[in-house]
Design a protein around this motif. Structure first.
Motif, mmCIF file in Angstrom:
data_model
loop_
_atom_site.group_PDB
_atom_site.id
_atom_site.type_symbol
_atom_site.label_atom_id
_atom_site.label_comp_id
_atom_site.label_asym_id
_atom_site.label_seq_id
_atom_site.Cartn_x
_atom_site.Cartn_y
_atom_site.Cartn_z
ATOM 1 N N THR A 54 0.708 -1.321 0.019
ATOM 2 C CA THR A 54 -0.152 -0.048 0.030
ATOM 3 C C THR A 54 0.776 1.385 -0.175
ATOM 4 O OG1 THR A 54 -1.874 1.118 1.102
ATOM 5 C CG2 THR A 54 -0.260 0.158 2.578
ATOM 6 N N VAL A 61 -7.144 0.346 4.795
ATOM 7 C CA VAL A 61 -6.084 -0.706 4.401
ATOM 8 C C VAL A 61 -5.918 -2.004 5.654
ATOM 9 C CG1 VAL A 61 -3.750 -1.021 3.865
ATOM 10 C CG2 VAL A 61 -4.936 0.817 2.716
ATOM 11 N N SER A 321 -3.028 -3.349 -2.189
ATOM 12 C CA SER A 321 -4.364 -2.837 -1.556
ATOM 13 C C SER A 321 -5.194 -2.308 -2.714
ATOM 14 C CB SER A 321 -3.888 -1.857 -0.588
ATOM 15 O OG SER A 321 -5.182 -1.362 -0.107
#
Length: 334
Positions: A54, A61, A321
């Protein structure tokens, strides 16, 4: 009695990241890279041999990683950036860290080490402006169009539109002739195999390129964001401008791009302040900004994911992500 350690898979991920993006290349004058959260291994938690990449470690997340049962998150931006005097549930970011620790999920941040390495994020931006870029698939372009059309019937604006990062192909066989080098070379000693590392890149085309062509490449490679923030000198137009030199820097580029006595023809970065952009165009340069992390996120999809998978020798899953996005998008007035 031996202290509990991270899971073997998480240890392998950290070792691989340190090999691909040496921490010694990070700018330690301000940055905080490395293993930021080391969660001890507990077989009862039944985490998978999987890592989630990410740009920013947000609550969304963290929720994603917990739901996926990932062992470790690689967050490009450090969620711990300055010294902490306490870690509480009242701070949303600290709460995410506490939840991840409770679930046994570790966090590693490479940040400016990724910017500095040859073939890293800065070179990826160079490849965008110097290469032949195929944009996102038709399905991703349809997603962007649907975002534009979806809105409350009482509203004059579309829903917020976010670029669809990644899923692009930069044709390295059709690279436009140019030279490139680090703007601020990494201080010695540079690890063997990483010669040429440093912050930012200056790219010089053999033949000047139309600004409009470069804008098209940038738009395609960064997910067709629907608009680009472009600043040009007041006596110029996009069609009149040709570009020979390009300075690139992921994220916030002022500290890297605007300090020299002579600026590149084009400054390509995530963000500059109003006054920095104004000063640049007064000196005859063009500025293209994409919001901070839209100059970074595509690299995770297009490069880092495969680099890490290769280093792990496919021993575990590497995913990017789906919840991660820049805080800024655009809305379109009908």
């Amino acid at each position: 009695m031996a202290q509990p350690a991270m899971s073997p898979f998480s240890q392998a991920v950290v070792a691989a990241m340190r090999k691909i993006y040496p921490e010694s290349l990070a700018d330690k004058s301000f940055d905080n890279t490395g293993l930021l959260l080391e969660s001890p291994f507990d077989p009862k938690q039944q985490l998978k041999n999987s890592v989630l990449l990410t740009t920013d470690l947000t609550k969304a997340v963290a929720d994603e990683a917990i739901a996926r049962r990932d062992s470790i998150i690689v967050a490009y931006h450090p969620i711990i950036f300055r010294g902490l005097k306490s870690i509480t549930l009242q701070d949303p970011q600290q709460k995410s860290l506490l939840r991840l620790a409770q679930e046994g999920i570790s966090v590693y941040s490479p940040h400016t080490a990724v910017d500095a390495v040859p073939g890293g994020m800065a070179d990826w931006l160079c490849d965008i402006v110097s290469g032949s870029v195929s944009g996102p698939s038709a399905s991703l372009q349809n997603d962007l169009q649907n975002q534009t059309q979806q809105s409350d019937p009482t509203s004059s604006y579309s829903d917020v539109i976010y670029p669809q990062a990644g899923h692009n192909e930069i044709q390295t066989t059709n690279i436009i002739p140019h030279t490139r080098s680090a703007i601020h070379p990494s201080p010695d000693p540079v690890p063997s195999g990483f010669e040429g590392a440093g912050a930012g890149r200056i790219l010089t085309f053999t033949d000047p390129q139309p600004l409009a062509t470069l804008l098209d490449r940038i738009g395609r490679a960064t997910g067709n964001p629907g608009s680009l923030s472009v600043a040009i000198p007041q006596d110029a137009s996009i069609s009149s401008l040709n570009i020979t030199t390009v300075g690139v820097c992921p994220g916030s580029g002022s500290g890297v791009l605007t300090k020299g006595s002579v600026l590149p023809d084009l400054l390509f970065t995530g963000e500059l302040s109003h006054h920095e952009a104004l000063a640049a165009i007064e000196r005859g340069s063009v500025v293209v900004t994409l919001f901070h992390s839209n100059t970074e996120r595509g690299y995770l999809h297009d490069v880092m994911r495969s680099n890490l998978a290769d280093a792990l020798k496919q021993d575990g899953q590497v995913a990017v992500s789906k919840a991660d996005r820049d805080p800024y998008g655009i809305v379109v007035r009908k």
